[in-house]
Design a protein around this motif. Sequence first.
Motif, PDB file in Angstrom:
ATOM      1  N   LYS A  14      12.435  17.710 -10.067  1.00  0.00           N
ATOM      2  CA  LYS A  14      13.120  16.392  -9.980  1.00  0.00           C
ATOM      3  C   LYS A  14      12.911  15.826  -8.538  1.00  0.00           C
ATOM      4  O   LYS A  14      12.483  14.714  -8.886  1.00  0.00           O
ATOM      5  N   PHE A  15      12.837  16.642  -7.694  1.00  0.00           N
ATOM      6  CA  PHE A  15      12.393  15.914  -6.362  1.00  0.00           C
ATOM      7  C   PHE A  15      10.928  15.317  -6.254  1.00  0.00           C
ATOM      8  O   PHE A  15      10.833  14.245  -5.755  1.00  0.00           O
ATOM      9  N   ALA A  16       9.983  16.216  -6.801  1.00  0.00           N
ATOM     10  CA  ALA A  16       8.671  15.668  -6.794  1.00  0.00           C
ATOM     11  C   ALA A  16       8.589  14.537  -8.032  1.00  0.00           C
ATOM     12  O   ALA A  16       7.826  13.612  -7.543  1.00  0.00           O
ATOM     13  N   HIS A  17       9.199  14.279  -8.849  1.00  0.00           N
ATOM     14  CA  HIS A  17       9.383  13.062  -9.817  1.00  0.00           C
ATOM     15  C   HIS A  17       9.942  11.922  -9.145  1.00  0.00           C
ATOM     16  O   HIS A  17       9.257  11.015  -9.240  1.00  0.00           O
ATOM     17  N   GLU A  18      10.981  12.100  -8.573  1.00  0.00           N
ATOM     18  CA  GLU A  18      11.604  11.063  -7.588  1.00  0.00           C
ATOM     19  C   GLU A  18      10.697  10.631  -6.526  1.00  0.00           C
ATOM     20  O   GLU A  18      10.788   9.343  -6.362  1.00  0.00           O
ATOM     21  N   ALA A  19      10.061  11.366  -5.836  1.00  0.00           N
ATOM     22  CA  ALA A  19       9.014  11.116  -4.810  1.00  0.00           C
ATOM     23  C   ALA A  19       7.866  10.255  -5.474  1.00  0.00           C
ATOM     24  O   ALA A  19       7.475   9.377  -4.720  1.00  0.00           O
ATOM     25  N   GLU A  20       7.440  10.814  -6.496  1.00  0.00           N
ATOM     26  CA  GLU A  20       6.578   9.945  -7.305  1.00  0.00           C
ATOM     27  C   GLU A  20       6.796   8.360  -7.772  1.00  0.00           C
ATOM     28  O   GLU A  20       6.019   7.508  -7.589  1.00  0.00           O
ATOM     29  N   LEU A  21       8.197   8.341  -7.971  1.00  0.00           N
ATOM     30  CA  LEU A  21       8.772   7.047  -8.593  1.00  0.00           C
ATOM     31  C   LEU A  21       9.024   6.261  -7.158  1.00  0.00           C
ATOM     32  O   LEU A  21       8.544   4.985  -7.173  1.00  0.00           O
ATOM     33  N   ASP A  22       9.451   6.778  -6.248  1.00  0.00           N
ATOM     34  CA  ASP A  22       9.399   5.975  -4.799  1.00  0.00           C
ATOM     35  C   ASP A  22       8.125   5.516  -4.596  1.00  0.00           C
ATOM     36  O   ASP A  22       7.915   4.198  -4.077  1.00  0.00           O
ATOM     37  N   PHE A  23       7.110   6.364  -4.546  1.00  0.00           N
ATOM     38  CA  PHE A  23       5.746   5.929  -4.088  1.00  0.00           C
ATOM     39  C   PHE A  23       5.249   4.733  -4.946  1.00  0.00           C
ATOM     40  O   PHE A  23       4.846   3.765  -4.434  1.00  0.00           O
ATOM     41  N   MET A  24       5.619   4.910  -6.167  1.00  0.00           N
ATOM     42  CA  MET A  24       4.903   3.882  -7.433  1.00  0.00           C
ATOM     43  C   MET A  24       5.737   2.476  -7.116  1.00  0.00           C
ATOM     44  O   MET A  24       5.142   1.419  -6.948  1.00  0.00           O
ATOM     45  N   ALA A  25       7.000   2.749  -6.868  1.00  0.00           N
ATOM     46  CA  ALA A  25       7.739   1.480  -6.438  1.00  0.00           C
ATOM     47  C   ALA A  25       7.531   0.648  -5.221  1.00  0.00           C
ATOM     48  O   ALA A  25       7.593  -0.352  -5.104  1.00  0.00           O
ATOM     49  N   ASP A  26       7.102   1.672  -4.150  1.00  0.00           N
ATOM     50  CA  ASP A  26       6.828   0.929  -3.023  1.00  0.00           C
ATOM     51  C   ASP A  26       5.430   0.239  -3.310  1.00  0.00           C
ATOM     52  O   ASP A  26       5.239  -0.912  -2.619  1.00  0.00           O
ATOM     53  N   ALA A  27       4.514   0.946  -3.966  1.00  0.00           N
ATOM     54  CA  ALA A  27       3.029   0.268  -4.299  1.00  0.00           C
ATOM     55  C   ALA A  27       3.409  -1.097  -4.868  1.00  0.00           C
ATOM     56  O   ALA A  27       2.703  -2.074  -4.601  1.00  0.00           O
ATOM     57  N   ARG A  28       4.495  -0.962  -5.675  1.00  0.00           N
ATOM     58  CA  ARG A  28       4.590  -2.244  -6.704  1.00  0.00           C
ATOM     59  C   ARG A  28       5.173  -3.553  -5.803  1.00  0.00           C
ATOM     60  O   ARG A  28       4.853  -4.429  -5.891  1.00  0.00           O
ATOM     61  N   THR A  29       6.049  -3.025  -4.878  1.00  0.00           N
ATOM     62  CA  THR A  29       6.692  -3.993  -3.830  1.00  0.00           C
ATOM     63  C   THR A  29       5.591  -4.658  -3.203  1.00  0.00           C
ATOM     64  O   THR A  29       5.652  -5.878  -2.854  1.00  0.00           O
ATOM     65  N   ASN A  30       4.789  -3.708  -2.629  1.00  0.00           N
ATOM     66  CA  ASN A  30       3.607  -4.358  -1.786  1.00  0.00           C
ATOM     67  C   ASN A  30       2.788  -5.182  -2.523  1.00  0.00           C
ATOM     68  O   ASN A  30       2.260  -6.246  -1.884  1.00  0.00           O
ATOM     69  N   LYS A  31       2.492  -4.918  -3.746  1.00  0.00           N
ATOM     70  CA  LYS A  31       1.435  -5.858  -4.586  1.00  0.00           C
ATOM     71  C   LYS A  31       2.307  -7.044  -4.760  1.00  0.00           C
ATOM     72  O   LYS A  31       1.618  -8.205  -4.725  1.00  0.00           O
ATOM     73  N   GLU A  49      -5.431 -11.112  -7.083  1.00  0.00           N
ATOM     74  CA  GLU A  49      -5.355  -9.770  -7.251  1.00  0.00           C
ATOM     75  C   GLU A  49      -5.863  -8.965  -6.144  1.00  0.00           C
ATOM     76  O   GLU A  49      -5.317  -8.042  -5.767  1.00  0.00           O
ATOM     77  N   ALA A  50      -6.995  -9.321  -5.688  1.00  0.00           N
ATOM     78  CA  ALA A  50      -7.834  -8.618  -4.756  1.00  0.00           C
ATOM     79  C   ALA A  50      -7.188  -8.462  -3.221  1.00  0.00           C
ATOM     80  O   ALA A  50      -6.950  -7.478  -2.615  1.00  0.00           O
ATOM     81  N   PHE A  51      -6.363  -9.741  -3.110  1.00  0.00           N
ATOM     82  CA  PHE A  51      -5.919  -9.961  -1.881  1.00  0.00           C
ATOM     83  C   PHE A  51      -4.474  -8.948  -1.896  1.00  0.00           C
ATOM     84  O   PHE A  51      -4.140  -8.350  -1.050  1.00  0.00           O
ATOM     85  N   ALA A  52      -3.753  -9.077  -3.274  1.00  0.00           N
ATOM     86  CA  ALA A  52      -2.592  -8.331  -3.068  1.00  0.00           C
ATOM     87  C   ALA A  52      -2.882  -6.602  -3.023  1.00  0.00           C
ATOM     88  O   ALA A  52      -2.104  -5.811  -2.648  1.00  0.00           O
ATOM     89  N   SER A  53      -3.936  -6.249  -3.626  1.00  0.00           N
ATOM     90  CA  SER A  53      -4.298  -4.702  -3.611  1.00  0.00           C
ATOM     91  C   SER A  53      -4.553  -4.238  -2.285  1.00  0.00           C
ATOM     92  O   SER A  53      -4.318  -3.289  -2.074  1.00  0.00           O
ATOM     93  N   GLU A  54      -4.958  -5.155  -1.295  1.00  0.00           N
ATOM     94  CA  GLU A  54      -5.006  -4.962   0.165  1.00  0.00           C
ATOM     95  C   GLU A  54      -3.743  -4.440   0.673  1.00  0.00           C
ATOM     96  O   GLU A  54      -3.707  -3.645   1.482  1.00  0.00           O
ATOM     97  N   TYR A  55      -2.490  -5.191   0.381  1.00  0.00           N
ATOM     98  CA  TYR A  55      -1.258  -4.903   0.553  1.00  0.00           C
ATOM     99  C   TYR A  55      -0.860  -3.314   0.052  1.00  0.00           C
ATOM    100  O   TYR A  55      -0.278  -2.767   0.795  1.00  0.00           O
TER     101      TYR A  55
END
Length: 105
Positions: A14-31, A49-55
């Motif tokens: 559960k902890f690993a799954h939640e950490a993965e979700l947090d990472f993915m959500a942070d990446a989505r926020t940054n994009k 798209e390329a510009f946002a990928s740098e974020y």
Amino acid sequence: MRLLHDRKQALENKFAHEAELDFMADARTNKMLGMWAAKKLAISGDDAEAFASEYVKTGISATPQHCVISKAAKDLKGHVSRSDIKRKFAELAPSAHLETIQVVN
């Protein structure tokens, strides 16, 4: 004893799954912040798209939120204030987290 081991394993999973979700959500926020910044700078299409990928890449560090906000402040200097960038980041984060959970589940 087996029950304890199984419960421990379930909690670790559960902890690993939640950490993965947090990472993915942070990446989505940054994009999303990157796409917002691109729009402010009149960058569109593949360039946006390329510009946002740098974020997203910038966000993979020890203090991702700080780094992404600093990058946006540098990119948007003279266009948007740092406080507006922080406000936009805070606005985007909940929806990015919700979208990530919906995509994964």
